[in-house]
Write an enzyme that holds these catalytic residues in place. Sequence first.
Site, PDB file in Angstrom:
ATOM      1  N   CYS A   2       0.834  -1.203   0.000  1.00 15.18           N
ATOM      2  CA  CYS A   2       0.000   0.000   0.000  1.00 15.18           C
ATOM      3  C   CYS A   2       0.874   1.260   0.000  1.00 15.18           C
ATOM      4  CB  CYS A   2      -0.951   0.079   1.187  1.00 15.18           C
ATOM      5  SG  CYS A   2      -2.070  -1.310   1.281  1.00 15.18           S
ATOM      6  N   ARG A  30       4.255  -0.256  -4.545  1.00 14.98           N
ATOM      7  CA  ARG A  30       3.962  -0.772  -3.203  1.00 14.98           C
ATOM      8  C   ARG A  30       2.686  -1.603  -3.152  1.00 14.98           C
ATOM      9  NH1 ARG A  30       6.879   1.994   0.727  1.00 14.98           N
ATOM     10  NH2 ARG A  30       5.434   1.212   2.273  1.00 14.98           N
ATOM     11  N   TRP A  78      -2.571  -3.029  -1.738  1.00 13.65           N
ATOM     12  CA  TRP A  78      -2.244  -4.458  -1.843  1.00 13.65           C
ATOM     13  C   TRP A  78      -3.158  -5.121  -0.829  1.00 13.65           C
ATOM     14  CZ3 TRP A  78      -0.308  -8.448   1.242  1.00 13.65           C
ATOM     15  CH2 TRP A  78       0.216  -9.552   0.562  1.00 13.65           C
ATOM     16  N   ASN A 105      -2.430   1.865   5.599  1.00  6.26           N
ATOM     17  CA  ASN A 105      -1.472   0.833   5.203  1.00  6.26           C
ATOM     18  C   ASN A 105      -1.181  -0.003   6.447  1.00  6.26           C
ATOM     19  OD1 ASN A 105       0.665  -0.665   4.166  1.00  6.26           O
ATOM     20  ND2 ASN A 105       2.158   0.966   4.486  1.00  6.26           N
ATOM     21  N   GLY A 106      -1.281  -1.325   6.329  1.00  7.21           N
ATOM     22  CA  GLY A 106      -0.988  -2.178   7.484  1.00  7.21           C
ATOM     23  C   GLY A 106      -2.160  -3.080   7.810  1.00  7.21           C
ATOM     24  N   GLU A 488      18.962 -16.964  -5.736  1.00  6.87           N
ATOM     25  CA  GLU A 488      18.486 -15.661  -6.194  1.00  6.87           C
ATOM     26  C   GLU A 488      18.062 -15.728  -7.674  1.00  6.87           C
ATOM     27  OE1 GLU A 488      17.504 -13.039  -4.991  1.00  6.87           O
ATOM     28  OE2 GLU A 488      17.801 -11.403  -6.400  1.00  6.87           O
ATOM     29  N   LYS A 492      14.283 -14.757  -8.926  1.00  9.11           N
ATOM     30  CA  LYS A 492      13.984 -13.738  -9.934  1.00  9.11           C
ATOM     31  C   LYS A 492      13.066 -14.311 -11.009  1.00  9.11           C
ATOM     32  CE  LYS A 492      14.836 -10.850  -8.251  1.00  9.11           C
ATOM     33  NZ  LYS A 492      15.475 -10.522  -7.026  1.00  9.11           N
ATOM     34  N   GLU A 495       9.460 -14.935  -9.668  1.00  7.65           N
ATOM     35  CA  GLU A 495       8.611 -13.791  -9.325  1.00  7.65           C
ATOM     36  C   GLU A 495       8.243 -12.919 -10.499  1.00  7.65           C
ATOM     37  OE1 GLU A 495      10.250 -10.989  -6.481  1.00  7.65           O
ATOM     38  OE2 GLU A 495      12.252 -11.272  -7.273  1.00  7.65           O
ATOM     39  N   HIS A 511      21.711 -35.969  -3.963  1.00  9.33           N
ATOM     40  CA  HIS A 511      20.941 -36.467  -2.819  1.00  9.33           C
ATOM     41  C   HIS A 511      19.436 -36.403  -3.086  1.00  9.33           C
ATOM     42  CE1 HIS A 511      24.584 -36.758  -0.459  1.00  9.33           C
ATOM     43  NE2 HIS A 511      24.904 -35.544  -0.898  1.00  9.33           N
ATOM     44  N   LYS A 614       6.146  -4.406  -3.385  1.00  9.04           N
ATOM     45  CA  LYS A 614       7.418  -4.116  -2.736  1.00  9.04           C
ATOM     46  C   LYS A 614       7.104  -3.694  -1.304  1.00  9.04           C
ATOM     47  CE  LYS A 614      11.774  -2.379  -4.281  1.00  9.04           C
ATOM     48  NZ  LYS A 614      12.322  -3.695  -4.654  1.00  9.04           N
TER      49      LYS A 614
HETATM   50  C1  F6R Z   1      12.647 -10.253  -4.393  1.00  8.90           C
HETATM   51  C2  F6R Z   1      12.303  -9.234  -3.428  1.00  8.90           C
HETATM   52  C3  F6R Z   1      11.888  -9.662  -2.066  1.00  8.90           C
HETATM   53  C4  F6R Z   1      12.544  -8.754  -1.015  1.00  8.90           C
HETATM   54  C5  F6R Z   1      12.023  -9.102   0.381  1.00  8.90           C
HETATM   55  C6  F6R Z   1      12.678  -8.250   1.449  1.00  8.90           C
HETATM   56  O1  F6R Z   1      13.050  -9.698  -5.592  1.00  8.90           O
HETATM   57  O2  F6R Z   1      12.343  -8.073  -3.710  1.00  8.90           O
HETATM   58  O3  F6R Z   1      12.183 -10.995  -1.834  1.00  8.90           O
HETATM   59  O4  F6R Z   1      13.918  -8.919  -1.090  1.00  8.90           O
HETATM   60  O5  F6R Z   1      10.642  -8.907   0.426  1.00  8.90           O
HETATM   61  O6  F6R Z   1      12.455  -6.896   1.233  1.00  8.90           O
HETATM   62  P1  F6R Z   1      13.335  -5.785   1.942  1.00  8.90           P
HETATM   63  O7  F6R Z   1      14.711  -5.912   1.418  1.00  8.90           O
HETATM   64  O8  F6R Z   1      12.697  -4.490   1.582  1.00  8.90           O
HETATM   65  O9  F6R Z   1      13.265  -6.079   3.414  1.00  8.90           O
END
Ligand code: F6R
Length: 619
Positions: A2, A30, A78, A105-106, A488, A492, A495, A511, A614
């Site tokens: 949000c 967000r 969100w 937000n929250g 990682e 990527k 997601e 294994h 995010k």
């Molecule tokens: C993946 C991604 C998430 C963040 C995770 C932590 O591309 O962006 O996995 O890394 O949500 O977010 P922060 O770093 O903001 O605590």
Amino acid sequence: MCGIVGYVGKTLDGKAQNVVMEGLARLEYRGYDSAGIALVTESGVETEKRAGKLENLRSALEAHPLHDSRTGIGHTRWATHGGPTDGNAHPHRGGKGDKLALIHNGIIENFHSLKKELLAEGVEFRSETDTEVAAKLVGAEFDAVGDLTTAMRNVVNRLEGAFTLLAVHADVPGVVVGARRNSPLVVGLGEGENFMGSDVAAFIGYTRHALELGQDQIVTITPDSHSVINFDGSPAEGKAYEVTWDASAAEKGGYDSFMAKEIAEQPDAVANTLLGRTKDDGELVLDELRISEDQLRNVDRITFVACGTAAYSSLVAKYAIEHWTRIPVEVTLAHEFRYSDPIVDDRTLVVSVSQSGETMDTLMAVKHAKELGALTLSICNTQGSTIPRESDAVLYTHAGPEVAVASTKAFLAQITAAYILGLYLAQLRGENYADSAKVLMTELREMPAKIQDVLDRMDRVVEMANFMADTRSVLFLGRHVGFPIALEGALKLKEIAYIHAEGFAAGELKHGPIALIEPGQPVFIVVPSPDSPHELHKKVVSNIQEIRARGARTLVIAHDGDEDVVPFANEIIRVPQCSPMLAPLLTVVPLQVFALHLAMAKGLDADQPRNLAKSVTVE
Ligand code: F6R
């Protein structure tokens, strides 16, 4: 999760709407399942809200324009409570004549019991959200006390959970009131106008003067004033700071996507994170660390807490810091930390890693670590955010604003900060094992140019992504610091390209997971440099042979000059040579580029992948 914007200015015109809509566009990363706006106009509070991306709200406003205004709030959502519908979108209304509009937000954890009380009093609800409860409560309080700040204060003290709330009321047209607990809110200070936002991107086009708020505080803005109080009513002051980047940093600047731009910015992200952290003779200085050298010398255990990509940068940190300092390092997913009965005391350094500084799981882990008496250090990219404020010390990464949901440049900056921390501890404790801190710092300063070199070689990776657009599953293998890079790379791809992907420690394959290999299965292998210790390189080359023998399509990331991989590679992606420990800064880049271009080849919006947001500010 949000995005929230608030604005108050002096002139009754279209500016309030423009500022709020521009802010929402910058905060859309967000949350993007619905959006809404409330303006205080001459006819009262007018709102418009729409499910779907901001574009839908924009079209609705074009079709049914709102009146001129000097005060407005806006929200991009969100969903947590109630699906992404027009009705559940914020703002929500409350008070006599629905004169109050409120955004949130929250999560308000006790909303069920509060809603029950309100229902018993005959209050009618129009949405399934927890937010509407707060709107009804603040609205009713305003009707009772006639002051928006007091109304907000009386209500926040009844709420449990994490929240940022912003409210406007038709009877006080030049006022926006905000409140925060465990959720972000910053104030932007202008000339004859003031702003609020979930982060400074909301108002960076108008002012760089910002005010950081503390925990459990309420802020009231008018065009010419701002005042802050604590939830208990006592006066407080925000901490003023200047934002060091400008609006262009939060825009695409000619790139197709924010993710493409942020990948391209990685050399700068690393260079800026290294800036100012060494003296001329190469000795590391971390002036900003608020933990004394004696306390750091005393540390006998380090625990990293983080989520997602930040947890993978923490895994890289584990290999490096243990090697350089011989201090045991563990990495725990932040949401598991609290429940794992962690062994933590005043000699434990708990390092949280977070791009946003707002991830609720990580914040809660930091708070728990503090309760247990640990020293807490935050590696964070967002100045003024909650996690660094709650920590004993902070080491800022200077990657600049990261807007794309998938983290890229923040990851490289986090790894860089972790190297700096490890080398600093090694230097401080005189336990620099095997390598010399100064030599490695010199090599680290060469890494931005090497990352640029990798970026300049990406044509073949883009081609591969284009012809692999219908791939259903990709595996990633790595050992040592290559293992977190495999994780990682898989994250990527999952997601942003929605492709099933898994990362494995290469040695683990035999294994179990090797059963997944069938003819044509694409497998990326992150190969350590040939001069890695413990015959690491040889072992990974053997792993490549094992999967190749079973028909896998081997996509090998190897350093320049590594000829051993050639006979077993279907594709070789070359990166420059570097010390084995620093290789993650290079080897992850082709995997980011691959995921981005595969998403693009599938016609997906890489910046705003489905179901994600995010800044995950709920637990
Ligand atoms: C993946 C991604 C998430 C963040 C995770 C932590 O591309 O962006 O996995 O890394 O949500 O977010 P922060 O770093 O903001 O605590």
